[in-house]
Write an enzyme that holds these catalytic residues in place. Structure first.
Site, PDB file in Angstrom:
ATOM      1  N   GLU A 121       0.910  -1.173   0.121  1.00 14.07           N
ATOM      2  CA  GLU A 121      -0.178  -0.095   0.064  1.00 14.07           C
ATOM      3  C   GLU A 121       0.771   1.409   0.047  1.00 14.07           C
ATOM      4  O   GLU A 121       0.631   2.248  -0.746  1.00 14.07           O
ATOM      5  CB  GLU A 121      -1.137   0.147   1.356  1.00 14.07           C
ATOM      6  CG  GLU A 121      -2.000  -0.836   1.194  1.00 14.07           C
ATOM      7  CD  GLU A 121      -3.116  -0.761   2.340  1.00 14.07           C
ATOM      8  OE1 GLU A 121      -3.884  -1.575   2.520  1.00 14.07           O
ATOM      9  OE2 GLU A 121      -2.746  -0.074   3.509  1.00 14.07           O
ATOM     10  N   LEU A 122       1.987   1.256   0.803  1.00 16.58           N
ATOM     11  CA  LEU A 122       2.757   2.351   1.082  1.00 16.58           C
ATOM     12  C   LEU A 122       3.354   2.790  -0.364  1.00 16.58           C
ATOM     13  O   LEU A 122       3.523   3.994  -0.822  1.00 16.58           O
ATOM     14  CB  LEU A 122       3.868   2.155   1.896  1.00 16.58           C
ATOM     15  CG  LEU A 122       4.919   3.357   2.229  1.00 16.58           C
ATOM     16  CD1 LEU A 122       3.914   4.526   2.621  1.00 16.58           C
ATOM     17  CD2 LEU A 122       5.846   2.784   3.259  1.00 16.58           C
TER      18      LEU A 122
END
Length: 425
Positions: A87-88
């Site tokens: 996600e990051l």
């Protein structure tokens, strides 16, 4: 058609990126509840999206693009969660492309540990290296290092995480409702956040309308930046009027500038306090009058009388700390100046303490702590930053501890004494 392309990707106001493997879920739950109460749709948990995110699929990117705002909550388990790391990467890529705003929050972890991936994070990363390719692990490490370059809030400096969640939800609420959708810009003399204040003020003033004389009140607590905003508004807008005047009511001074068509008479002159002065300068003309520090109903009545002498299209702006005056007098157009957002507060503090937008790495945590102590108030931030300028870390620590222990006095009283001592050294 593939399963991926046929899967519906919902739209959210906010995307929460967090690890559910530790106590951070308490804070995230508080934040999610606070956002929901404000009517803000928030991506919190979606098994289908999370499943796709584990393989870094396109759906999570589509969700982020539609969201526009991501809140990254970094806890102990975040840097070792494959889901969070994927996600990051998506979040930071979209941020670099200018498609996503990011709010960063540290929950119980030191940003330096995240940056270096040392101490308790060293072993888990070695374990990830056994399961994933070295290129993948290096990409995750780079993403974590890059993340720490973003200014963030640290939960360790808050006594109650629920209060911190409320603050953040308020900031996000303003962003989502487009009240703060203009990026904060540093103006001359270290002024921060004026673009967003001015946008709201312009809407209240409605300068395009010349059918009335409009009265606009600016109100807020001590040190929040009312005078700064009023002065800046005067400088920005005075060119649009035939005559204009700034009244510094705290010093009982009237600074008069006349603007005649095709001719500017520069300079200012101090005049005796008198309504006749204003009437003679602005009466029956298209004028701008800005009055700082109105603190009584009598003053508002004087202003109302003066307004009656102005020509159509004129604007009168005044500042006050007394909300009850606005209510009692029935002022229709009011702008409340609230405390700075945390990123703006950190920028203003850094300008005062280091003469740059961001604090040096070794002063990052101390600066965030100072911002909390100053209650996000511009005047407090400027005073505290100036008093700590060119001081070492030990001196900072001692000063901040003393301020934190002075709970019986207002922050302004304490900081004014701090600033006086600093100037005497």
């Amino acid at each position: 058609m593939s399963a991926s392309s046929s899967y519906y990707v919902p739209r959210f106001d906010v995307f929460l990126s967090f690890s559910a493997e530790d106590t951070t879920t308490t804070f995230v739950s508080d934040l999610y509840r606070s956002l929901s109460e404000k009517g803000i749709s928030t991506y919190y948990k979606d098994d289908k999206l999370e499943e796709r995110a584990s393989s870094f699929g396109s759906d999570i990117r589509k969700c982020l693009v539609a969201t526009k705002t991501a809140v990254v909550v970094v806890s102990e388990s975040y840097p070792t969660s494959v889901l969070c790391l994927n996600e990051l990467q998506a979040i930071l890529n979209l941020r670099d492309e200018g498609q996503l705003s990011v709010l960063l929050i540290y929950c119980g972890v030191d940003s330096s540990y995240i940056r270096k991936q040392t101490t308790e994070f060293a072993e888990p990363f070695r374990n990830l290296g056994e399961e994933y390719s070295s290129d993948k692990v290096r990409a995750w490490r780079r993403a974590l290092t890059k993340l720490t370059s973003i200014s963030g809030l640290d939960s360790r400096f808050w006594s109650k995480e629920a209060k911190m969640a409320d603050l953040i939800s308020n900031e996000i609420s303003l962003l989502v409702t487009n009240k703060l959708n203009s990026p904060s810009t540093s103006k001359s003399d270290g002024l921060v956040a004026l673009d967003r204040h001015m946008q709201a003020l312009y809407e209240l003033l409605d300068l395009k309308s010349d059918k009335e004389v409009r009265l606009v009140g600016i109100w807020g607590s001590e040190g929040v930046g009312k005078t700064t905003l009023a002065r800046y508004a005067y400088e920005e807008m005075s060119v649009n009027f035939h005559a204009h005047m700034f009244v510094d009511n705290s010093e009982k001074n009237y600074h008069q500038h006349h603007l005649e068509p095709r001719e500017i008479q520069e300079g200012a002159q101090t005049m005796t306090k008198s309504s006749d002065v204003i009437k003679s300068a602005l009466g029956h003309r298209n004028g701008l009058l800005v009055i700082d520090c109105v603190d009584s109903l009598e003053q508002l009545k004087d202003i109302a009388e003066i307004v009656g002498w102005f020509g159509s299209g004129s604007r009168v702006i005044f500042t006050t700390q007394e909300k009850n005056l606005l209510d009692e007098f029935g002022v229709k157009h009011v702008y409340e100046v609230k405390s700075l957002r945390y990123d703006e507060a950190l920028e203003l503090f850094s300008q005062s303490a280091f003469k740059k937008k961001c604090p040096p790495t070794n002063f990052e945590s101390l600066s965030l702590r100072a911002v909390q102590i100053a209650s996000f108030l511009p005047l407090s931030l400027t005073i505290l930053g100036s008093s700590l300028q060119d001081k070492d870390e030990k001196t900072w620590e001692e000063a901040l501890q003393k301020l934190e222990g002075d709970q019986d006095k207002t922050i302004m009283e304490v900081l004014e004494k701090t600033y006086t001592r600093a100037n005497e050294e």
